[in-house]
Design a protein around this motif. Structure first.
Motif, PDB file in Angstrom:
ATOM      1  N   PRO A  94     -11.285  11.704   8.334  1.00 36.03           N
ATOM      2  CA  PRO A  94     -10.241  12.389   7.602  1.00 36.03           C
ATOM      3  C   PRO A  94      -9.164  11.484   6.907  1.00 36.03           C
ATOM      4  N   GLU A  95      -9.266  10.056   7.158  1.00 34.85           N
ATOM      5  CA  GLU A  95      -8.309   9.173   6.435  1.00 34.85           C
ATOM      6  C   GLU A  95      -8.910   8.843   5.228  1.00 34.85           C
ATOM      7  N   GLN A  96     -10.355   8.765   5.177  1.00 41.22           N
ATOM      8  CA  GLN A  96     -11.111   8.198   3.887  1.00 41.22           C
ATOM      9  C   GLN A  96     -11.028   9.064   2.497  1.00 41.22           C
ATOM     10  N   CYS A 142      -2.873  20.808  -8.217  1.00 42.50           N
ATOM     11  CA  CYS A 142      -3.372  20.440  -6.971  1.00 42.50           C
ATOM     12  C   CYS A 142      -3.485  18.861  -7.106  1.00 42.50           C
ATOM     13  N   CYS A 143      -2.610  17.975  -6.309  1.00 41.57           N
ATOM     14  CA  CYS A 143      -2.112  16.755  -6.757  1.00 41.57           C
ATOM     15  C   CYS A 143      -2.828  16.131  -5.425  1.00 41.57           C
ATOM     16  N   HIS A 144      -3.030  14.490  -5.833  1.00 39.28           N
ATOM     17  CA  HIS A 144      -3.696  13.649  -4.872  1.00 39.28           C
ATOM     18  C   HIS A 144      -2.602  12.858  -4.226  1.00 39.28           C
ATOM     19  N   SER A 145      -2.661  12.922  -2.997  1.00 40.75           N
ATOM     20  CA  SER A 145      -1.646  11.747  -2.296  1.00 40.75           C
ATOM     21  C   SER A 145      -2.323  10.462  -2.380  1.00 40.75           C
ATOM     22  N   PRO A 203      -9.485  17.435   1.327  1.00 35.10           N
ATOM     23  CA  PRO A 203      -8.539  18.234   1.387  1.00 35.10           C
ATOM     24  C   PRO A 203      -7.197  17.757   2.259  1.00 35.10           C
ATOM     25  N   SER A 204      -7.089  16.623   2.890  1.00 33.74           N
ATOM     26  CA  SER A 204      -6.197  16.315   3.741  1.00 33.74           C
ATOM     27  C   SER A 204      -5.412  15.310   2.577  1.00 33.74           C
ATOM     28  N   HIS A 205      -5.807  14.867   1.519  1.00 30.75           N
ATOM     29  CA  HIS A 205      -5.379  14.153   0.695  1.00 30.75           C
ATOM     30  C   HIS A 205      -4.810  14.647  -0.351  1.00 30.75           C
ATOM     31  N   LEU A 206      -4.802  16.409  -0.399  1.00 28.88           N
ATOM     32  CA  LEU A 206      -4.549  17.176  -1.498  1.00 28.88           C
ATOM     33  C   LEU A 206      -3.171  17.951  -1.277  1.00 28.88           C
ATOM     34  N   ASN A 254       4.326  16.181  -9.751  1.00 29.18           N
ATOM     35  CA  ASN A 254       3.264  15.596  -9.816  1.00 29.18           C
ATOM     36  C   ASN A 254       3.727  14.194 -10.500  1.00 29.18           C
ATOM     37  N   MET A 255       4.307  14.340 -11.842  1.00 29.11           N
ATOM     38  CA  MET A 255       4.804  13.253 -12.426  1.00 29.11           C
ATOM     39  C   MET A 255       5.974  12.444 -11.616  1.00 29.11           C
TER      40      MET A 255
END
Length: 169
Positions: free
Chosen positions: A27-29, A79-82, A91-94, A102-103
């Protein structure tokens, strides 16, 4: 956010094909997209391939979010990336946000290229050169100035018109 268990989610044929192109880890990767990518590095996927014309290519991380949470990204949202990894489909990074959010996230993380003028890596002019061009425009033609600085006449024109290098007085 609760971590989605992919194995518990019923999958359609396109979803099965989709997840085969994702390097699933913990989940972290980051779960990197190993399929085709667009020139900006985002994964692309064709959920319903057709022979010939009319294929619809979708952005992979957006589909990862939609397939996991069983809803579409709302109109006007992104849909943004953390994790800031364009190939990531975890999905846990989105997260879903507006373009502005986002900007702001990008700026907060200092991921934007804010260099301009002579500090930009592609700059052919310096601030002093721009001042000279503007000061001496009456004495030299656009062609002469362009040859002096090894740039196009069009660049000289937009510098003189203050459409480029606006930050230079």
């Amino acid at each position: 956010m609760m971590f989605p268990t992919l194995m518990a989610i019923p999958k359609t044929a396109p979803e099965i094909r989709f997840w085969k192109k994702v390097q699933i880890g913990t989940p972290e990767q980051c779960w990197n997209w190993i399929g085709n990518k667009n020139p900006k590095g985002y994964g692309i996927f064709t959920p319903h391939p057709k022979r010939g014309r009319g294929e619809v290519h979708c952005i992979a991380h957006r589909l990862a979010w939609e397939y996991t949470f069983k809803e579409q990204v709302p109109v006007g949202k992104e849909c943004c990336h953390s994790c800031d990894n364009r190939a990531c489909c975890n999905p846990s990074h989105l997260w879903i946000g507006t373009h502005k959010e986002n900007m702001e996230d990008m700026a907060k993380k200092k991921r934007c290229n804010s260099s301009h003028g002579e500090h930009h890596y592609l700059a052919k002019l310096t601030d002093d050169a721009v001042r000279f061009i503007r000061a001496e425009r009456g004495r030299f033609s656009l062609n002469q100035l362009a040859r002096m600085f090894g740039v196009s006449q069009k660049l000289i024109l937009v510098v003189v018109q203050r459409k480029a290098w606006k930050h230079v007085n």
